[in-house]
Design an enzyme around this catalytic site. Structure first.
Site, PDB file in Angstrom:
ATOM      1  N   SER A 412      41.755   1.212  -3.924  1.00 60.67           N
ATOM      2  CA  SER A 412      41.381  -0.182  -3.684  1.00 60.67           C
ATOM      3  C   SER A 412      40.347  -0.220  -2.570  1.00 60.67           C
ATOM      4  O   SER A 412      40.536   0.403  -1.511  1.00 60.67           O
ATOM      5  CB  SER A 412      42.615  -1.006  -3.309  1.00 60.67           C
ATOM      6  OG  SER A 412      42.244  -2.345  -3.000  1.00 60.67           O
ATOM      7  N   ARG A 489      40.159  -8.792  -2.001  1.00 59.92           N
ATOM      8  CA  ARG A 489      40.817  -7.545  -2.388  1.00 59.92           C
ATOM      9  C   ARG A 489      42.084  -7.255  -1.578  1.00 59.92           C
ATOM     10  O   ARG A 489      42.832  -6.344  -1.918  1.00 59.92           O
ATOM     11  CB  ARG A 489      39.836  -6.385  -2.228  1.00 59.92           C
ATOM     12  CG  ARG A 489      38.721  -6.377  -3.263  1.00 59.92           C
ATOM     13  CD  ARG A 489      39.286  -6.160  -4.665  1.00 59.92           C
ATOM     14  NE  ARG A 489      38.266  -6.123  -5.691  1.00 59.92           N
ATOM     15  CZ  ARG A 489      37.694  -5.019  -6.151  1.00 59.92           C
ATOM     16  NH1 ARG A 489      38.034  -3.864  -5.637  1.00 59.92           N
ATOM     17  NH2 ARG A 489      36.788  -5.084  -7.103  1.00 59.92           N
ATOM     18  N   PHE A 491      44.569  -8.854  -1.633  1.00 61.00           N
ATOM     19  CA  PHE A 491      45.678  -9.146  -2.550  1.00 61.00           C
ATOM     20  C   PHE A 491      46.220  -7.862  -3.161  1.00 61.00           C
ATOM     21  O   PHE A 491      47.427  -7.744  -3.411  1.00 61.00           O
ATOM     22  CB  PHE A 491      45.200 -10.113  -3.648  1.00 61.00           C
ATOM     23  CG  PHE A 491      46.133 -10.196  -4.807  1.00 61.00           C
ATOM     24  CD1 PHE A 491      47.342 -10.907  -4.714  1.00 61.00           C
ATOM     25  CD2 PHE A 491      45.845  -9.548  -6.010  1.00 61.00           C
ATOM     26  CE1 PHE A 491      48.209 -10.962  -5.802  1.00 61.00           C
ATOM     27  CE2 PHE A 491      46.713  -9.606  -7.082  1.00 61.00           C
ATOM     28  CZ  PHE A 491      47.902 -10.320  -6.980  1.00 61.00           C
ATOM     29  N   GLU A 492      45.340  -6.891  -3.438  1.00 63.06           N
ATOM     30  CA  GLU A 492      45.785  -5.632  -4.030  1.00 63.06           C
ATOM     31  C   GLU A 492      46.729  -4.891  -3.088  1.00 63.06           C
ATOM     32  O   GLU A 492      47.715  -4.291  -3.525  1.00 63.06           O
ATOM     33  CB  GLU A 492      44.560  -4.778  -4.367  1.00 63.06           C
ATOM     34  CG  GLU A 492      43.621  -5.447  -5.364  1.00 63.06           C
ATOM     35  CD  GLU A 492      42.338  -4.675  -5.563  1.00 63.06           C
ATOM     36  OE1 GLU A 492      42.243  -3.550  -4.996  1.00 63.06           O
ATOM     37  OE2 GLU A 492      41.429  -5.162  -6.267  1.00 63.06           O
ATOM     38  N   LEU A 493      46.442  -4.919  -1.776  1.00 61.54           N
ATOM     39  CA  LEU A 493      47.338  -4.290  -0.804  1.00 61.54           C
ATOM     40  C   LEU A 493      48.668  -5.018  -0.745  1.00 61.54           C
ATOM     41  O   LEU A 493      49.739  -4.390  -0.676  1.00 61.54           O
ATOM     42  CB  LEU A 493      46.672  -4.270   0.577  1.00 61.54           C
ATOM     43  CG  LEU A 493      47.511  -3.743   1.736  1.00 61.54           C
ATOM     44  CD1 LEU A 493      47.964  -2.309   1.466  1.00 61.54           C
ATOM     45  CD2 LEU A 493      46.721  -3.808   3.045  1.00 61.54           C
TER      46      LEU A 493
END
Length: 614
Positions: A412, A489, A491-493
């Site tokens: 990511s 991004r 949100f991916e974590l």
């Protein structure tokens, strides 16, 4: 050539002993009344500096019409103190040069006469060793007459050696004046160690308080005359300062123990060091005795020396020597005996066979073992990751088998960059994720990565696609930067953290691409994850090469895979990890790095732009 030069100077200066004209020398007459009771010391002075001052004073008193006389001695004070002595009997024999190895001792312009000839008259001449040829009058002639002392039985005779007690009052008497009844308190001239004492004009010298510096060699002069001539009577007295008697028994300083460990068959030296208090009339005694059953005998002394001597005490050491220590010596007693007028002290010592030093070897071995353990621990601590990877390389275990997951890691990153950064072509997170990660982890080590922009077909629901990909991955790699934490991004974590709480096989890896400050809007779980999850720091050019510490740490957190096709590459790069990291400016860049006119310029640009972006 050097010898010829000295000979030439000797002739020019007129240094030949024969033919030396001493008629122009200043003349003094001295009388030495010699005592037959013992060896006395007589001293002659060669004060050329005083002669120079007297002549100069005489010349200054001349009238202006008179021409001043030539200075008798034109040398410096140092040259005038280095003199040569000659002697001549009254019979008119030629001058004899007094050499340095003659019975007469020379020191600092003084001549010490040790062996007088009674009822004789000798002339002693001194002049500087270095002088100009015109200084013919720069010399002093002393006519010395030696006579035996009269009235030997007179009372209260002053000795040529006198002792003064420190801290008390005392006086120094002129020996030649004590038995001269026809001389009534003449004016005296006193010298101490060759220096005039102008403040003392009488006999004796009275001292209100005596110190150590009062000791030395004193010379007293006074004048006698008759109807025809006058002469100077001289005597020499050696003064020594002493302290009060210390009324204590001797103290044995060494040996201090009663037993001594020795080795059989080896030589042995036994010292006995004793401190004696000062006693004027007592002579210190040190002896070594050996006792064996009922027998006792004194041992011969191997060496005796005086260690220390002051006006209060002195330390003397007596040593005996055994050529070889035998078994019989172990049963004997060695006694050190010390005695003075107050009493005696003894110290008994016995010899004991020295045990083998097994304990020393055990202690040394233990210390070496401990040092080895500490070195090994430090090595493991510093290279722990490398050791783990080495074990994984030879271990036939693959944790990816049967886990029903498709990807080894989901990467990511932030694909957003500012216009300023794009203008300089910096190494962004996107370049690291899309170029360097595949080249190192996929091409070199055989891992399978999932990159959202490369492997996911656009058109689906973003949130559902992210959750589905993370569930199919064994690891989650998140490249953190200010643009990542402040962009969508993150949100991916957050999704990966929530899934890791449920799936224990999913492990997350954080990469600190550059320094950042946590936004206040971050969810609580994400903030906590930033503090507890393993973090690997990107260090610019130092981290680019596949053998750098950065990629070693990434591999440490990656799943264990058994791939024979990539084992050789992994082992070769792993061994490079044990050597210090080199300056990667001189190394060939990876294929994913942007190219330019020369490789140095490209990599320096990457380092500069990377620091500017962060």
């Amino acid at each position: 050539m050097l010898c010829l030069g000295w000979v030439f100077l000797w002739f020019v200066a007129g240094e030949k002993t024969t033919g030396f004209n001493h008629s122009a020398c200043a003349t003094k007459k001295l009388l030495w009344t010699y005592s037959a009771r013992g060896a006395e010391n007589f001293v002659l002075f060669c004060d050329l500096q005083e002669l120079q001052e007297q002549k100069f004073s005489h010349a200054s008193q001349l009238s202006p019409t008179q021409s001043p006389a030539h200075k008798p001695c034109s040398g410096s004070q140092k040259d005038l103190s280095d003199v040569q002595w000659y002697m001549q009997p009254r019979s008119g024999s030629p001058l004899e040069e007094i050499s340095r190895n003659s019975p007469h001792m020379q020191s600092e312009g003084m001549l010490h006469i040790l062996a007088p000839q009674t009822n004789s008259i000798w002339s002693y001449i001194c002049r500087p060793r270095i002088r100009s040829p015109q200084d013919m009058a720069c010399c002093i002639k002393t006519v010395l007459e030696v006579k035996p002392q009269r009235n030997v039985s007179c009372g209260n005779t002053a000795q040529d050696e006198q002792v003064l007690l420190l801290g008390s009052t005392g006086s120094i008497h002129c020996p030649s004046l004590s038995c001269q009844s026809d001389v009534q308190s003449p004016e005296m001239t006193w010298y101490k160690d060759g220096r005039l004492l102008p403040e003392h004009k009488k006999n004796p010298i009275e001292m209100a308080d005596i110190y150590v510096f009062n000791q030395g060699l004193y010379v007293c002069d006074y004048t006698q005359s008759d109807n025809v001539s006058s002469w100077t009577v001289r005597a020499v007295v050696k003064v020594r300062t002493i302290g009060k008697d210390i009324n204590v028994k001797p103290e044995i300083l060494d040996p201090i123990t009663d037993t001594l460990d020795v080795e059989l068959g080896k030589p042995l030296t036994l010292p006995c060091r004793v401190q004696f208090g000062f006693q004027r009339l007592s002579k210190p005694v040190i002896k070594w005795y050996v006792k064996e059953s009922t027998q006792e005998w004194e041992m011969s002394v191997f060496e005796e020396k005086r260690i220390q001597s002051t006006f209060k005490n002195e330390v003397i050491e007596r040593t005996i020597f055994l050529r070889e220590v035998t078994q019989r010596d172990l049963s004997r007693k060695f006694v050190c005996f010390a005695q003075n007028s107050i009493g005696n002290t003894t110290r008994t010592i016995r010899l004991r066979k020295k045990e083998e030093v097994v304990f020393v070897y055990i202690l040394l071995g233990t210390a070496l073992m401990l040092v080895g353990v500490l070195v090994a621990a430090a090595f493991l601590y510093w290279y722990w990751i490398e050791v783990v990877l080495l074990c994984r390389t030879y271990k036939n275990k693959d944790e990816t088998l049967g886990d029903k997951k498709e990807f080894d890691a989901f990467v990511s990153y932030s694909n957003w960059s500012s216009p300023e950064t794009d203008a300089v072509g910096s190494l962004s997170e996107e370049h690291l994720a899309l170029n360097l990660f595949p080249e190192v982890l996929e091409d070199t080590y055989g891992y399978r990565l999932c990159l959202l922009d490369r492997d996911v077909t656009p058109g689906g629901v973003y949130a559902d696609d992210i959750v589905s990909i993370i569930k199919k991955s064994r690891r989650g790699i998140f490249i953190l930067s200010p643009s990542y934490l402040n962009g969508p991004r993150v949100f991916e974590l957050q999704a990966a953290v929530n899934l890791a709480l449920v799936d224990q096989t999913l492990k997350l890896i954080l990469i600190k691409f550059c320094s950042f400050q946590e936004p206040e809007s971050l969810p609580y779980l994400v903030k906590k994850a930033l503090r507890v999850l393993p973090t690997v720091t990107w260090k610019g050019l130092k981290s680019v090469h596949a053998s750098s510490r950065f990629w070693t740490q990434i591999r440490y957190h990656m799943p264990v895979k058994n791939s024979n096709r990539f084992m050789f590459n992994g082992l070769r790069i792993f061994l490079k990890g044990f050597s210090p990291e080199k300056d990667l400016v001189t190394q060939k860049p990876l294929e994913g790095m942007p190219k330019s006119g020369n490789d140095h310029g490209a990599q320096n640009l990457l380092l500069y732009s990377d620091q500017k972006r962060c």
